[in-house]
Scaffold this active site. Sequence first.
Site, PDB file in Angstrom:
ATOM      1  CB  SER A  18      -0.939  -0.060   1.201  1.00 12.80           C
ATOM      2  OG  SER A  18      -1.858   0.990   1.167  1.00 12.80           O
ATOM      3  CG  HIS A  45      -4.324  -0.844  -0.356  1.00  9.98           C
ATOM      4  ND1 HIS A  45      -4.108  -0.667   0.981  1.00  9.98           N
ATOM      5  CD2 HIS A  45      -4.974  -2.030  -0.477  1.00  9.98           C
ATOM      6  CE1 HIS A  45      -4.622  -1.696   1.646  1.00  9.98           C
ATOM      7  NE2 HIS A  45      -5.146  -2.538   0.780  1.00  9.98           N
ATOM      8  CG  ASP A 138      -6.003  -5.273   3.004  1.00 14.12           C
ATOM      9  OD1 ASP A 138      -6.446  -6.378   3.370  1.00 14.12           O
ATOM     10  OD2 ASP A 138      -6.084  -4.851   1.842  1.00 14.12           O
TER      11      ASP A 138
END
Lengths: 197, 223
Positions: A18, A45, A138
């Site tokens: 991310s 992401h 995540d």
Amino acid sequence: MSKYNLNNSYKAVVIGGSAGSFQGVVKILSQLPKGFPLPIIMCLHRLKHVRNGFVEALSIKSVVQVTEPHDKENIKKGSVYLAPANYHMSVELGLYFALSTEEMINNSRPAIDITLGTSAFVYKEKLIGILLSGANKDGALGMKNIHDRGGLTIVQEPSECMIDTMPRAALAATKIDHIMKVDQIVEFLKELDKQYR
Amino acid sequence: MKKLTEQPSFINEFLDELTVNVTEMFRDPSFWRIMREEIIPAIMLNHKQFKIWHAGCSSGEEVVSMCIMLKEMGILHDVTIIATDLDVNILERAKQATYPVKNMELNEKNYIRFQGTRSFKDYYREENGNAVFNKDLLMNVSFRRHDLVTGDIFNKFDLVLCRNVMIYFNQALQNEVLKKFHESLFKYGYLAIGSKESLIWCDYANRFIVVNNEEKIYKKIKD
């Protein structure tokens, strides 16, 4: 005997990342050995509403063209895949991708936990999971799934991460086999490649 | 399973749990811009009045988006819309056109990227944490239960939207469903699917041409 005690039984590499992971991913893809034998499945992401540009940006320096798979697309050896914007990307038992528009997980779609978790289910001990820099949790559960199914887990060295929340969450959630800087991940993948020659 | 056989009404509850009902308004704003600027005008070259089918409409966000777009184009009155889903509970929700206010931020962002001509807030009022859309928007929409897999062909359309529905079907089912869409479209009618869906391997794929590959809009060219 390689430094990491590797062998040629692995069938796929899955990468999550991310905030702050882009440079790392670019470095990994640009130094990938030519003819790297495994599929690399990435869930990073990204902005939900921007469909174009990301895969192109990643491909500029990559040894292999990065593609965003269509729903039900077969996973091919040596290909590099990126989860498309605003879809979750799962790996299915017939070795193909399935996309979905289900609700966001960890505020994310694509969610890394889905890609990692389904990959773990399909590839079991034949999977290598790599989690890079990121600002939320995540991927931690996905890394646990990989470990629990016998796969190999690697996180980016937190001190090297622009934001270390993501690798730290994985370290807290499960056993991580290796903590590596991006350069070491590159070396690791080169070592892995040699096992298949 | 016992409950399913003994209590027929439970099947709907069961389906509601099983089917996937997540969507957003003006998902892929670029798709909606192409609809407004190219596809709808192309349909109107031949027919002043035309019919649209939302296949697998879920809770109706796409239907509302379509109606807002048609209203802004000044042609809402000229269009008949049929919206179908397998799940009767979700159809009830779609009829209400009522959604959690918390979803409106994303919907509004999409609307702005679509470059709608009004303020998104003009289309709904807030009531107990919900955004209730103006009922007038849906005046030409009829909602019906319909199963894409087992259901019959029930009408002919100029445009069929089935975006991110067939991703929940396997390839054999997708193939069957594409045949139904083919039969449900007038010649030179349009089919829109999700941006990452693909039909190239379906038997009937060669009866369509790609109108816009990026937005996955196809046109039926052969009966």
